[in-house]
Structures are given as structure tokens and as C-alpha cells.
Design a protein around this motif. Structure first.
Motif, PDB file in Angstrom:
ATOM      1  N   LEU A   1     -15.440  38.724 165.766  1.00 11.58           N
ATOM      2  CA  LEU A   1     -15.793  37.496 165.041  1.00 11.58           C
ATOM      3  C   LEU A   1     -15.904  37.747 163.536  1.00 11.58           C
ATOM      4  CD1 LEU A   1     -18.309  35.770 167.491  1.00 11.58           C
ATOM      5  CD2 LEU A   1     -16.079  34.896 166.776  1.00 11.58           C
ATOM      6  N   GLY A   2     -15.282  38.868 163.105  1.00  8.12           N
ATOM      7  CA  GLY A   2     -15.137  39.102 161.674  1.00  8.12           C
ATOM      8  C   GLY A   2     -16.319  39.745 160.976  1.00  8.12           C
ATOM      9  N   VAL A   3     -17.274  40.289 161.730  1.00  8.61           N
ATOM     10  CA  VAL A   3     -18.431  40.936 161.094  1.00  8.61           C
ATOM     11  C   VAL A   3     -18.021  42.343 160.631  1.00  8.61           C
ATOM     12  CG1 VAL A   3     -20.774  41.830 161.451  1.00  8.61           C
ATOM     13  CG2 VAL A   3     -20.098  39.664 162.504  1.00  8.61           C
ATOM     14  N   ASP A   4     -18.310  42.645 159.372  1.00 10.74           N
ATOM     15  CA  ASP A   4     -18.081  44.005 158.860  1.00 10.74           C
ATOM     16  C   ASP A   4     -19.337  44.817 159.202  1.00 10.74           C
ATOM     17  OD1 ASP A   4     -17.722  46.364 157.518  1.00 10.74           O
ATOM     18  OD2 ASP A   4     -17.260  45.453 155.576  1.00 10.74           O
ATOM     19  N   LEU A   5     -19.219  45.665 160.205  1.00 10.27           N
ATOM     20  CA  LEU A   5     -20.406  46.367 160.727  1.00 10.27           C
ATOM     21  C   LEU A   5     -21.059  47.269 159.680  1.00 10.27           C
ATOM     22  CD1 LEU A   5     -18.936  47.106 164.246  1.00 10.27           C
ATOM     23  CD2 LEU A   5     -20.743  45.482 163.716  1.00 10.27           C
ATOM     24  N   LYS A   6     -20.279  47.693 158.697  1.00 11.35           N
ATOM     25  CA  LYS A   6     -20.847  48.568 157.641  1.00 11.35           C
ATOM     26  C   LYS A   6     -21.775  47.782 156.715  1.00 11.35           C
ATOM     27  CE  LYS A   6     -16.676  50.455 156.445  1.00 11.35           C
ATOM     28  NZ  LYS A   6     -15.813  50.135 157.595  1.00 11.35           N
ATOM     29  N   GLN A   7     -21.606  46.477 156.703  1.00  5.04           N
ATOM     30  CA  GLN A   7     -22.421  45.627 155.818  1.00  5.04           C
ATOM     31  C   GLN A   7     -23.668  45.073 156.509  1.00  5.04           C
ATOM     32  OE1 GLN A   7     -21.499  45.085 152.546  1.00  5.04           O
ATOM     33  NE2 GLN A   7     -19.795  46.485 152.920  1.00  5.04           N
ATOM     34  N   VAL A   8     -23.827  45.404 157.789  1.00  9.67           N
ATOM     35  CA  VAL A   8     -24.944  44.813 158.560  1.00  9.67           C
ATOM     36  C   VAL A   8     -26.244  45.584 158.305  1.00  9.67           C
ATOM     37  CG1 VAL A   8     -25.829  44.429 160.900  1.00  9.67           C
ATOM     38  CG2 VAL A   8     -23.462  43.853 160.362  1.00  9.67           C
ATOM     39  N   ASP A   9     -27.256  44.861 157.798  1.00 10.26           N
ATOM     40  CA  ASP A   9     -28.565  45.494 157.546  1.00 10.26           C
ATOM     41  C   ASP A   9     -29.483  45.369 158.752  1.00 10.26           C
ATOM     42  OD1 ASP A   9     -27.866  46.043 154.880  1.00 10.26           O
ATOM     43  OD2 ASP A   9     -28.346  43.976 154.312  1.00 10.26           O
ATOM     44  N   CYS A  10     -29.343  44.253 159.445  1.00 10.13           N
ATOM     45  CA  CYS A  10     -30.238  43.991 160.568  1.00 10.13           C
ATOM     46  C   CYS A  10     -29.408  43.528 161.764  1.00 10.13           C
ATOM     47  CB  CYS A  10     -31.255  42.918 160.169  1.00 10.13           C
ATOM     48  SG  CYS A  10     -32.473  42.591 161.464  1.00 10.13           S
ATOM     49  N   SER A  11     -29.473  44.268 162.858  1.00  9.32           N
ATOM     50  CA  SER A  11     -28.698  43.939 164.059  1.00  9.32           C
ATOM     51  C   SER A  11     -29.662  43.682 165.222  1.00  9.32           C
ATOM     52  CB  SER A  11     -27.760  45.101 164.408  1.00  9.32           C
ATOM     53  OG  SER A  11     -28.526  46.211 164.868  1.00  9.32           O
TER      54      SER A  11
ATOM     55  N   PRO B   1     -25.164  40.592 165.365  1.00  9.04           N
ATOM     56  CA  PRO B   1     -24.281  41.718 165.694  1.00  9.04           C
ATOM     57  C   PRO B   1     -24.985  42.864 166.415  1.00  9.04           C
ATOM     58  CG  PRO B   1     -24.704  41.635 163.329  1.00  9.04           C
ATOM     59  CD  PRO B   1     -25.452  40.491 163.940  1.00  9.04           C
ATOM     60  N   SER B   2     -24.167  43.739 166.957  1.00 13.58           N
ATOM     61  CA  SER B   2     -24.676  44.931 167.639  1.00 13.58           C
ATOM     62  C   SER B   2     -24.605  46.131 166.693  1.00 13.58           C
ATOM     63  CB  SER B   2     -23.828  45.184 168.888  1.00 13.58           C
ATOM     64  OG  SER B   2     -24.353  46.289 169.592  1.00 13.58           O
ATOM     65  N   HIS B   3     -25.041  47.277 167.199  1.00 13.39           N
ATOM     66  CA  HIS B   3     -25.002  48.525 166.432  1.00 13.39           C
ATOM     67  C   HIS B   3     -24.860  49.669 167.418  1.00 13.39           C
ATOM     68  CE1 HIS B   3     -26.188  51.769 163.735  1.00 13.39           C
ATOM     69  NE2 HIS B   3     -26.001  50.917 162.731  1.00 13.39           N
ATOM     70  N   ILE B   4     -24.170  50.714 167.010  1.00 17.70           N
ATOM     71  CA  ILE B   4     -23.962  51.874 167.890  1.00 17.70           C
ATOM     72  C   ILE B   4     -25.300  52.488 168.337  1.00 17.70           C
ATOM     73  CG2 ILE B   4     -23.730  53.524 165.964  1.00 17.70           C
ATOM     74  CD1 ILE B   4     -21.744  53.600 169.308  1.00 17.70           C
ATOM     75  N   ASN B   5     -26.360  52.287 167.527  1.00 15.81           N
ATOM     76  CA  ASN B   5     -27.692  52.815 167.888  1.00 15.81           C
ATOM     77  C   ASN B   5     -28.220  52.217 169.186  1.00 15.81           C
ATOM     78  OD1 ASN B   5     -27.695  54.288 165.590  1.00 15.81           O
ATOM     79  ND2 ASN B   5     -29.241  53.097 164.504  1.00 15.81           N
ATOM     80  N   LEU B   6     -27.636  51.082 169.583  1.00 13.91           N
ATOM     81  CA  LEU B   6     -28.072  50.423 170.811  1.00 13.91           C
ATOM     82  C   LEU B   6     -27.904  51.335 172.028  1.00 13.91           C
ATOM     83  CD1 LEU B   6     -29.251  47.573 171.133  1.00 13.91           C
ATOM     84  CD2 LEU B   6     -27.006  46.784 171.850  1.00 13.91           C
ATOM     85  N   VAL B   7     -27.007  52.308 171.897  1.00 14.75           N
ATOM     86  CA  VAL B   7     -26.783  53.281 172.985  1.00 14.75           C
ATOM     87  C   VAL B   7     -28.097  53.957 173.372  1.00 14.75           C
ATOM     88  CG1 VAL B   7     -25.699  55.497 173.557  1.00 14.75           C
ATOM     89  CG2 VAL B   7     -24.371  53.734 172.420  1.00 14.75           C
ATOM     90  N   GLY B   8     -28.891  54.322 172.360  1.00 13.19           N
ATOM     91  CA  GLY B   8     -30.145  55.028 172.636  1.00 13.19           C
ATOM     92  C   GLY B   8     -31.345  54.117 172.821  1.00 13.19           C
ATOM     93  N   ALA B   9     -31.116  52.805 172.670  1.00 16.16           N
ATOM     94  CA  ALA B   9     -32.247  51.858 172.700  1.00 16.16           C
ATOM     95  C   ALA B   9     -32.970  51.854 174.039  1.00 16.16           C
ATOM     96  CB  ALA B   9     -31.753  50.459 172.367  1.00 16.16           C
ATOM     97  N   GLU B  10     -32.212  52.063 175.113  1.00 14.32           N
ATOM     98  CA  GLU B  10     -32.839  52.000 176.447  1.00 14.32           C
ATOM     99  C   GLU B  10     -33.911  53.078 176.590  1.00 14.32           C
ATOM    100  OE1 GLU B  10     -30.041  51.433 179.572  1.00 14.32           O
ATOM    101  OE2 GLU B  10     -29.298  49.663 178.520  1.00 14.32           O
ATOM    102  N   ILE B  11     -33.623  54.273 176.040  1.00 17.43           N
ATOM    103  CA  ILE B  11     -34.604  55.372 176.117  1.00 17.43           C
ATOM    104  C   ILE B  11     -35.786  55.055 175.205  1.00 17.43           C
ATOM    105  CG2 ILE B  11     -34.955  57.836 175.608  1.00 17.43           C
ATOM    106  CD1 ILE B  11     -31.872  58.064 176.396  1.00 17.43           C
ATOM    107  N   GLU B  12     -35.486  54.503 174.018  1.00 23.02           N
ATOM    108  CA  GLU B  12     -36.557  54.172 173.072  1.00 23.02           C
ATOM    109  C   GLU B  12     -37.485  53.073 173.616  1.00 23.02           C
ATOM    110  OE1 GLU B  12     -35.331  54.003 168.786  1.00 23.02           O
ATOM    111  OE2 GLU B  12     -33.347  54.280 169.658  1.00 23.02           O
ATOM    112  N   MET B  13     -36.963  52.242 174.519  1.00 20.09           N
ATOM    113  CA  MET B  13     -37.752  51.122 175.037  1.00 20.09           C
ATOM    114  C   MET B  13     -38.567  51.489 176.280  1.00 20.09           C
ATOM    115  SD  MET B  13     -34.939  48.104 174.620  1.00 20.09           S
ATOM    116  CE  MET B  13     -35.877  46.717 175.238  1.00 20.09           C
TER     117      MET B  13
END
Length: 255
Positions: free
Chosen positions: A49-59, A86-98
Motif C-alpha cells: 500500500l505504498g508505505v516506505d518502511l524506512k520512514q515509519v516511526d511508529c508501527s 504498518p508492521s515492522h520486522i521486530n514483530l517477529v520477537g513480539a510474541e516472546i516479549e508479550m
């Protein structure tokens, strides 16, 4: 009051993200206010949907893990009335953090409560797993769309997903309904595709959407341009299929 619909299937490659992007764009084209939540660490719905993931401050990651206000994570798209978290690659580890968070299955539901009324439809693109983020998505949702690929292993794993939905319904979200089974990547020339269609229809009857998403080159090309098919080629089969699906969902939810 917005309706939250999760798109889920723990089998990868069935068209969840493609459906999320194009259904959202079609609903917005039909003058609905729509929010997409990209709950998949691969972030394909975001880039599609055209989001530049490098510009995302809050996902979505910051909202789930750091407790950021969900409104900070909303980004606009090229389509009027269509926003995305948007999402972020950090979401991979979110399950453990939660894991140690209280009521960890309800984090997303609580976060969405403040913006639910701002939209007609909120679509959540789930990751191809049945982990904690997907459970959060299903707990927050009013209903779930299950994309089913018209291929040999299509029905494999659906029973596992239905079992998960049943558990979530009994323990976490008594209101969760199945919005429908959506047949994707359909090729009418293949006998197998027709067999899968007949089998899904026999099993799930009225729960199967009348609209079928056909195999379509334009549908595959559009995400590489960061736009949905309706902006890439409005006359394409893929764009027309998703518009028909959007219309079917709107009609169904007016009853």
C-alpha cells in the motif's frame, strides 16, 4: 461502529495479504472508511500500500509492546478513505516479549478500542501462523475471512484453524464469527480448481463467498508498484473480483 475483520490462515501463500490490500482498496472506493492493520512481520501489506518502511516511526509493534497510542501509528495511503497501521520486522520477537504481559491476548483489542468508531471496516492481515499475534488479532476481531487457495493442499490446515477459532470463541472472544471462506487463485481451466471449489462449498455451504478471486497477472504485479490492483489496472479481473467481494461484504453487513 467499525467492524473488525481478521484475514487468517496459518498456511502461507493463500492470498491473505493480496486480499487484504485489494479488499481494503475496494471498500474505500465504495466510499467506506477503511483501516488496514498489518500484523505480519513480513510487512507485505504495508509495502503493497505504498508505505516506505524506512520512514515509519511508529508501527503496530510499538503499540503492542511499548503501549504507544494507536493513533500515532496510522498512515494515509494513495486511496481516499484508506489508512494503514504498518508492521515492522521486530514483530517477529513480539510474541516472546508479550509472554509476561497481563491479559496478553487482549493487547490489540484494547489498543483498537479508541479508533474502532473512526472506521467502517478495519482489516487485519494476520501472519501465516497461529501464534500470539494472530490470537490477538482474532480476539480483537468481530469476524474472520479465511482465504482458501484452489490447490491440492487447500483444505489441509483449515481444521486446525477452525479449532483455534473455536477455542478463541469459547475462551477469549465469544462474538467471533466466520465472515466467510474466500476461494483465491482460481483457474477455471483446471479440473482440480473446480473440485476444490465443490469440496469447500459442500463442507461450508452458505459460509463460502459467492465471489471467487481468479488467478490474475495484474493482481501479482500491483504490489511491486506499491499500489492495489484497482489503481494499477481498474479493468483487470483481479480489481473487478475484489470490488465484487467488497460489495458482497457491504451488502451482507447491512442486513
Amino acid at each position: 461502529m467499525g467492524k473488525i475483520i481478521a484475514l487468517a490462515n496459518q498456511k502461507g501463500g493463500v492470498g491473505k495479504t493480496t486480499t487484504t490490500i485489494n479488499l481494503a482498496a475496494s471498500l474505500a472506493t465504495l466510499e467506506k472508511k477503511v483501516l488496514v492493520i498489518d500484523a505480519d512481520p513480513q510487512a507485505n501489506a504495508s509495502s503493497g500500500l505504498g508505505v516506505d518502511l524506512k520512514q515509519v516511526d511508529c508501527s503496530i509493534y510499538e503499540c503492542l509492546i511499548n503501549g504507544n497510542d494507536i493513533k500515532e501509528a496510522v498512515y494515509t495511503t494513495d486511496i481516499d478513505g484508506l489508512d494503514i497501521i504498518p508492521s515492522h520486522i521486530n514483530l517477529v520477537g513480539a510474541e516472546i516479549e508479550m509472554l509476561h504481559v497481563e491479559e496478553r491476548e487482549n493487547v490489540l483489542k484494547k489498543a483498537l478500542s479508541s479508533i474502532k468508531d473512526d472506521y467502517d471496516f478495519i482489516l487485519i492481515d494476520c501472519s501465516p501462523s497461529l501464534g500470539l499475534i494472530t490470537i490477538n488479532s482474532l480476539t480483537a476481531a468481530d469476524s474472520v475471512i479465511i482465504p482458501v487457495q484452489c490447490e491440492y493442499f487447500a483444505l489441509e490446515g483449515i481444521s486446525k484453524l477452525l479449532n483455534t477459532i473455536k477455542i478463541i470463541k469459547s475462551r477469549l472472544n465469544t462474538e467471533l464469527d466466520i465472515e466467510g471462506f474466500l476461494l483465491t487463485m482460481y483457474d477455471s481451466r483446471l479440473r482440480l480448481a473446480n473440485q476444490i471449489y465443490d469440496e469447500v462449498k459442500r463442507h461450508f455451504q452458505e459460509l463460502v463467498f459467492k465471489t471467487i478471486i481468479q488467478r490474475n497477472v495484474k493482481l501479482s504485479e500491483a504490489p511491486s508498484h506499491g499500489i492495489p490492483a484497482i489503481l494499477y489496472d481498474a479493468d483487470s479481473t483481479g480489481a473487478k473480483n475484489h470490488l465484487a467481494l467488497a460489495q458482497e461484504i457491504i451488502t451482507k453487513n447491512q442486513k
